[in-house]
Write a protein that holds these residues in place. Structure first.
Motif, PDB file in Angstrom:
ATOM      1  N   LYS A  92      48.825  11.972  -4.528  1.00 45.88           N
ATOM      2  CA  LYS A  92      48.853  10.531  -4.681  1.00 45.88           C
ATOM      3  C   LYS A  92      49.416  10.069  -3.456  1.00 45.88           C
ATOM      4  O   LYS A  92      50.500   9.751  -3.150  1.00 45.88           O
ATOM      5  CB  LYS A  92      50.031   9.778  -5.710  1.00 45.88           C
ATOM      6  N   SER A  93      48.477   9.811  -2.503  1.00 40.99           N
ATOM      7  CA  SER A  93      48.670   9.612  -0.947  1.00 40.99           C
ATOM      8  C   SER A  93      49.318   8.043  -0.870  1.00 40.99           C
ATOM      9  O   SER A  93      50.090   8.205   0.066  1.00 40.99           O
ATOM     10  CB  SER A  93      47.171   9.543  -0.292  1.00 40.99           C
ATOM     11  N   GLU A  94      48.786   7.357  -1.558  1.00 39.59           N
ATOM     12  CA  GLU A  94      49.532   5.848  -1.411  1.00 39.59           C
ATOM     13  C   GLU A  94      50.957   5.999  -1.530  1.00 39.59           C
ATOM     14  O   GLU A  94      52.056   5.172  -0.939  1.00 39.59           O
ATOM     15  CB  GLU A  94      48.931   4.812  -2.038  1.00 39.59           C
TER      16      GLU A  94
ATOM     17  N   HIS B  19      52.655   8.804  -1.149  1.00 32.74           N
ATOM     18  CA  HIS B  19      53.235   9.926  -0.556  1.00 32.74           C
ATOM     19  C   HIS B  19      54.086  10.813  -1.491  1.00 32.74           C
ATOM     20  O   HIS B  19      54.989  11.365  -1.104  1.00 32.74           O
ATOM     21  CB  HIS B  19      54.377   9.313   0.483  1.00 32.74           C
TER      22      HIS B  19
ATOM     23  N   ASN C 203      41.594   9.819  -3.787  1.00 34.18           N
ATOM     24  CA  ASN C 203      42.078   9.383  -2.321  1.00 34.18           C
ATOM     25  C   ASN C 203      40.894   9.376  -1.589  1.00 34.18           C
ATOM     26  O   ASN C 203      40.120  10.330  -1.664  1.00 34.18           O
ATOM     27  CB  ASN C 203      42.566  10.958  -1.925  1.00 34.18           C
ATOM     28  N   ASN C 204      40.712   8.664  -0.788  1.00 33.39           N
ATOM     29  CA  ASN C 204      39.658   8.233   0.169  1.00 33.39           C
ATOM     30  C   ASN C 204      39.809   8.981   1.382  1.00 33.39           C
ATOM     31  O   ASN C 204      39.545   8.312   2.341  1.00 33.39           O
ATOM     32  CB  ASN C 204      39.665   6.645   0.388  1.00 33.39           C
ATOM     33  N   PHE C 205      39.505  10.324   1.338  1.00 37.09           N
ATOM     34  CA  PHE C 205      39.335  11.346   2.544  1.00 37.09           C
ATOM     35  C   PHE C 205      38.170  11.137   3.072  1.00 37.09           C
ATOM     36  O   PHE C 205      37.074  10.986   2.344  1.00 37.09           O
ATOM     37  CB  PHE C 205      39.707  12.784   2.144  1.00 37.09           C
TER      38      PHE C 205
ATOM     39  N   LEU D  21      43.687   9.799   6.212  1.00 42.29           N
ATOM     40  CA  LEU D  21      44.642   9.147   5.391  1.00 42.29           C
ATOM     41  C   LEU D  21      46.414   9.525   6.141  1.00 42.29           C
ATOM     42  O   LEU D  21      46.361  10.178   6.703  1.00 42.29           O
ATOM     43  CB  LEU D  21      45.051   9.692   3.734  1.00 42.29           C
TER      44      LEU D  21
END
Length: 506
Positions: free
Chosen positions: A91-93, A95, A336-338, A356
């Motif tokens: 969950k990149s947003e 972290h 995730n928008n990689f 990201l």
């Protein structure tokens, strides 16, 4: 490419992947930040450690790769904690990394080093074995002990090593190219090496300078219990050492090469009999296959049959899929928008950052998307995995401390040393004239059974080289490629064995 955020998330540095890139990255971070926690998340209970590192020249390096229990890493670096679990979700947003064992880990910076997974020619077929990690190599050894004939599909490093190492078993080697080792060699070098296949292997092998894979003595509790679908860390050089790669037959080696072809269809035995197909048998010598097994001889029936795109059909005990790898980007891309490269890897910039914030990548999972040096290219090799893991940690540290960092010197020139068919092999720069178009020339020197030297020249400058055997030219040629000196005036003297080329350029 992303720039690090000003508001940094709290939490430790997190590295995903227990292979060479991940472990190297974690070790470097632990050294940079001895008072910070470094988490290494890996699906396997063993990690790959680089040992006996040796700088052969400015850019060529040799090292051993050892499988070690993760506890050894934690002992060497008290601030590293190893989490033995696969990653379930990123969950990149937030972290945050979620693991399959229910763990939830907040990171301040994350480096993804999850490697790549093998491209299997056929998923779910019990007679298709893919070789990627130590467990799959052991499974291959186990199946080989009862085999009379196998088919190897692929033309990369693992296929080359397998064909040479397997004894007591007929090998049909199907390659899509005109010549063997197309990734590493031109047709001339391939011919030089092919002659070695015909010669019986020497009983006393040359002592290996590099890697040992010790698969004996590994405690059962340390073995990976992960499902077969889980991806282990890549094998490195000399992965076959310690494995007894011997079939049921008494002869040393019997190889038949089918080139310019791929797999068209795979038949199980019952299906093959019902379809009344015809299969070829191998000749008793090294000439072309002629005899067709038109009558079903049930004593010579095989568990599986392979139809190639050249219309030939062969039976065998099992198929080895050694057709390369694809970056292991699942489950990181979900939600995730990689930015991804054409090969499916996570695009990284010149600081090993993904698209990201606070997420870096290194090794087989990433695709280098910076403007490369004219004599460097990315290849998914263990040497680049180590370099990228080391450099990614340096970039993460610099970013965390608000410092700038220059591109590492190891990316100035492609340089790789390995061993094929018991020959030392050095590849430098654009060794196969990659991306040079038709505007180049080749210079060759070959002594049968001893050495093969090829240099790639463009506008009087050396752009690449292939050195097979103990040539002692690697350091000189590395310097000539890096310096881009005009060599037009030397002509053929560059490769004249009677001229000590090193004296020219000391």
């Amino acid at each position: 490419m992303a720039v690090a955020r000003a508001g940094r998330a709290a939490g430790p540095f997190v590295v995903v992947g227990g292979g060479i890139a991940g472990v190297t990255c974690a070790e470097q971070l632990a050294t940079h930040f001895p008072s910070e926690d470094i988490l290494l998340i890996t699906a396997s209970s063993v990690i790959k450690a680089v040992t006996n590192f040796k700088q052969v020249s400015k850019l060529l390096e040799e090292f051993d790769v050892e499988e070690q229990p993760s506890t050894l890493l934690e002992t060497r670096f008290p601030n590293i904690k190893v989490i033995e679990s696969g990653v379930k979700q990123l969950k990149s947003e937030e972290h945050c990394v979620l693991t399959e064992d229910g763990g939830r880990y907040i990171y301040k910076q994350l480096c993804l080093c999850a490697g790549a997974k093998p491209k299997l020619v056929c998923e779910g077929n019990p007679y298709v074995v893919g070789i990627r990690d130590t467990d799959s190599a052991q499974e291959f050894q186990k199946q080989l002990t009862t085999a009379k004939r196998i088919m190897i599909i692929g033309n990369g490093g693992i296929a080359l090593e397998l064909v040479y190492e397997v004894e007591g078993c007929e090998v049909i080697w199907a390659i899509k190219d005109k010549a063997i080792g197309n990734t590493f060699f031109d047709a001339g070098a391939a011919e030089f090496l092919t002659s070695k296949l015909i010669v019986e292997k020497l009983e006393a092998k040359v002592a290996h300078k590099r890697t040992r894979y010790t698969t004996e003595g590994r405690k059962k509790e340390a073995r990976t219990t992960a499902k077969a679908s889980n991806v282990g860390s890549a094998l490195g050089p000399d992965w076959h050492e310690g494995l007894n790669l011997k079939g049921t037959k008494e002869f040393s080696r019997k190889i038949h090469i089918e080139n310019m072809c791929e797999i068209k269809k795979i038949y199980l035995q019952d299906e093959f009999i019902n379809l009344k197909k015809e299969s070829l048998i191998l000749p008793s010598d090294n000439k072309s296959v002629k005899t067709i097994d038109k009558d079903f001889n049930f004593s010579e029936m095989w568990p599986v049959y392979v139809e190639l795109t050249n219309e030939k059909i062969y039976g065998c005990d099992f198929i080895v899929s050694a057709t390369g790898v694809t970056p292991n980007v699942e489950p990181f891309v979900l939600g995730n928008n990689f930015n991804l490269g054409q090969d499916g890897g996570l695009k990284v910039d010149g600081q090993m950052r993904t698209s990201l914030p606070d997420i870096y990548a290194a090794g087989d999972i990433c695709t280098a998307s910076w403007q490369p040096s004219p004599v460097w290219q990315q290849m998914r090799l263990w040497t680049q995995a180590r370099q990228m893991g080391w450099y990614a940690a340096k970039c993460m540290a610099a970013d965390h401390l608000g410092e700038s960092i220059d591109m590492d010197f190891s990316f100035e020139l492609f340089a790789h040393v390995t061993k094929f068919f018991n020959y030392k092999v050095v590849l430098l720069g654009k060794y196969n004239a990659q991306d040079l178009g038709s505007d180049h020339e080749l210079m060759l020197r070959c002594t049968k059974g001893q050495e093969y030297v090829k240099v790639v020249m463009q506008n009087g400058r050396m752009m690449g080289a292939v050195l097979i055997g103990e040539t002692d030219l690697e350091e000189t040629f590395e310097n000539l490629i890096l310096n881009q000196m005009d060599l037009s005036s030397y002509g053929e003297d560059l490769l004249d064995p009677n001229v000590d080329i090193e004296d020219y350029f000391d």
